[in-house]
Design a protein around this motif. Structure first.
Motif, PDB file in Angstrom:
ATOM      1  N   UNK A  68       0.804  -1.234   0.000  1.00  0.00           N
ATOM      2  CA  UNK A  68       0.000   0.000   0.000  1.00  0.00           C
ATOM      3  C   UNK A  68       0.830   1.274   0.000  1.00  0.00           C
ATOM      4  N   UNK A  69       2.019   1.240   0.598  1.00  0.00           N
ATOM      5  CA  UNK A  69       2.853   2.440   0.677  1.00  0.00           C
ATOM      6  C   UNK A  69       3.443   2.790  -0.684  1.00  0.00           C
ATOM      7  N   UNK A  70       3.668   1.784  -1.522  1.00  0.00           N
ATOM      8  CA  UNK A  70       4.170   2.025  -2.873  1.00  0.00           C
ATOM      9  C   UNK A  70       3.010   2.387  -3.798  1.00  0.00           C
ATOM     10  N   UNK A  71       1.863   1.749  -3.598  1.00  0.00           N
ATOM     11  CA  UNK A  71       0.667   2.065  -4.404  1.00  0.00           C
ATOM     12  C   UNK A  71       0.325   3.555  -4.294  1.00  0.00           C
ATOM     13  N   UNK A  72       0.539   4.133  -3.121  1.00  0.00           N
ATOM     14  CA  UNK A  72       0.176   5.534  -2.889  1.00  0.00           C
ATOM     15  C   UNK A  72       1.202   6.518  -3.432  1.00  0.00           C
ATOM     16  N   UNK A  73       2.352   6.027  -3.911  1.00  0.00           N
ATOM     17  CA  UNK A  73       3.433   6.906  -4.329  1.00  0.00           C
ATOM     18  C   UNK A  73       3.184   7.557  -5.690  1.00  0.00           C
ATOM     19  N   UNK A 175       2.266  11.947 -11.818  1.00  0.00           N
ATOM     20  CA  UNK A 175       0.898  11.969 -11.310  1.00  0.00           C
ATOM     21  C   UNK A 175       0.762  11.159 -10.025  1.00  0.00           C
ATOM     22  N   UNK A 176      -0.406  11.305  -9.402  1.00  0.00           N
ATOM     23  CA  UNK A 176      -0.702  10.591  -8.176  1.00  0.00           C
ATOM     24  C   UNK A 176      -1.480   9.318  -8.422  1.00  0.00           C
ATOM     25  N   UNK A 177      -1.809   8.663  -7.342  1.00  0.00           N
ATOM     26  CA  UNK A 177      -2.530   7.387  -7.372  1.00  0.00           C
ATOM     27  C   UNK A 177      -3.855   7.522  -8.110  1.00  0.00           C
ATOM     28  N   UNK A 178      -4.177   6.506  -8.935  1.00  0.00           N
ATOM     29  CA  UNK A 178      -5.485   6.439  -9.570  1.00  0.00           C
ATOM     30  C   UNK A 178      -5.616   7.185 -10.876  1.00  0.00           C
ATOM     31  N   UNK A 179      -4.533   7.816 -11.354  1.00  0.00           N
ATOM     32  CA  UNK A 179      -4.595   8.551 -12.621  1.00  0.00           C
ATOM     33  C   UNK A 179      -4.542   7.572 -13.794  1.00  0.00           C
ATOM     34  N   UNK A 180      -5.427   7.766 -14.754  1.00  0.00           N
ATOM     35  CA  UNK A 180      -5.410   6.970 -15.981  1.00  0.00           C
ATOM     36  C   UNK A 180      -4.822   7.815 -17.108  1.00  0.00           C
TER      37      UNK A 180
END
Length: 309
Positions: A68-73, A175-180
């Motif tokens: 999760x800590x890398x997913x949020x990077x 960009x941040x998490x969740x960007x397509x």
């Protein structure tokens, strides 16, 4: 009473920063790495489309607890948009749904970029892993359904036009998490009145891992030629990065062997010294450079929440 099943594979832990090739799915890549390393557990931090190449951080063993800590990077992508066609998947894989003979001028592309920098509202592609009423959007799209995917806010820290070439424009985005990125290409094309889709996509950075950490899949596969199993696994393990590196955004607490023993038993430890943080919702503790726990600091104590073997 039956005995608990012994996990298959080695209890190897660490991060492998894979340079994923095109036409290779993220789940397929994780399975391949898990098999090569004969690891008990494996998982990745952020899906890459099969048609995208580049950085796919893969966690083995206890490192999966830090995913999760890398997913949020933050992430950096280099991508190419081809103008003139919008496609159902917003990349080369899909069918053409809209087309135009118009092509944007370079100054018009540059003028558009500030609008897509900062916190923006974005509708994910129809072919995405977003869940709609419990179903993945891409499963619904493959069944021919057109679904309403709600927009969401994403963070674009930096968006640069690297150059143009014929019907194509080359970009880099942080960009941040969740960007397509596929959605960026779609929206650029619509706003410029010429339509567009991703024709090349490569991820070069996933915080905190830089491009210099990437390992090509072919380098790992080449090691299969080593007949001696122990020698082969040792050569593979040399590519692993310490699990603690995934937590570099958190405060770090080096502890003694005695303190480490208490932490591993799930007990808090008392903290002393001027440099000790007064209060932190999350911090990580190491002993001799090895990660032993993630926890919180408060009231003069470090209290473990997640302990590592």
């Amino acid at each position: 009473m039956s005995k608990p099943r012994k996990p298959k594979g080695r209890a190897v832990s660490g991060w492998l920063i894979l340079d994923k090739p095109i036409d290779f799915g993220s789940t397929e890549a994780v399975s391949k790495i898990k098999w090569l390393f004969n690891a008990q557990k494996a998982g990745h931090a952020g899906t890459l489309d099969p048609l995208a190449s580049g950085m796919l951080p893969i966690a083995l063993g206890d490192a999966t607890k830090t995913v999760p800590y890398v997913m949020d990077g933050r992430k950096i992508y280099e991508f190419t948009v081809t103008w003139g066609e919008e496609r159902s998947t917003d990349d080369l894989e899909g069918e053409v749904t809209q087309s135009s003979d118009k092509r944007p001028a370079e100054e018009d592309i540059r003028a558009l970029l500030p609008k897509y920098t900062g916190t923006i509202s974005q509708i994910p592609p129809q072919f995405s892993a977003i869940k709609i009423a419990g179903e993945r959007a891409y499963d619904l799209a493959r069944d021919g359904e057109v679904v309403e995917i709600p927009s969401r806010e994403v963070e674009i820290f930096r968006l640069t036009l690297l150059g143009t070439e014929g019907d194509m424009a080359h970009f880099e985005v942080e960009c941040g998490k969740g960007t397509y990125v596929r959605a960026l290409a779609r929206d650029f094309g619509r706003e410029l009145g010429c339509y567009g889709h991703i024709s090349d996509l490569r991820r070069t950075f996933v915080a905190p891992f830089g491009e210099d950490k990437m390992v090509p899949l072919e380098d790992l596969v080449e090691l299969e030629k080593i007949e001696d199993r122990d020698e082969r696994l040792a050569a593979l393990d040399a590519y692993l990065i310490n699990t603690a590196e995934a937590l570099s955004s958190l405060p770090h607490l080096p502890v003694t062997e005695d303190q480490a023993h208490r932490i591993k038993m799930g007990n808090p430890i008392i903290l002393r010294g001027r440099d000790v943080p007064v209060e932190e919702p999350e911090a990580y503790a190491t002993v001799r450079g090895k990660l032993i726990a993630i926890g919180e600091i408060g009231q003069g104590e470090f209290r473990p929440k997640r302990v590592f073997g």
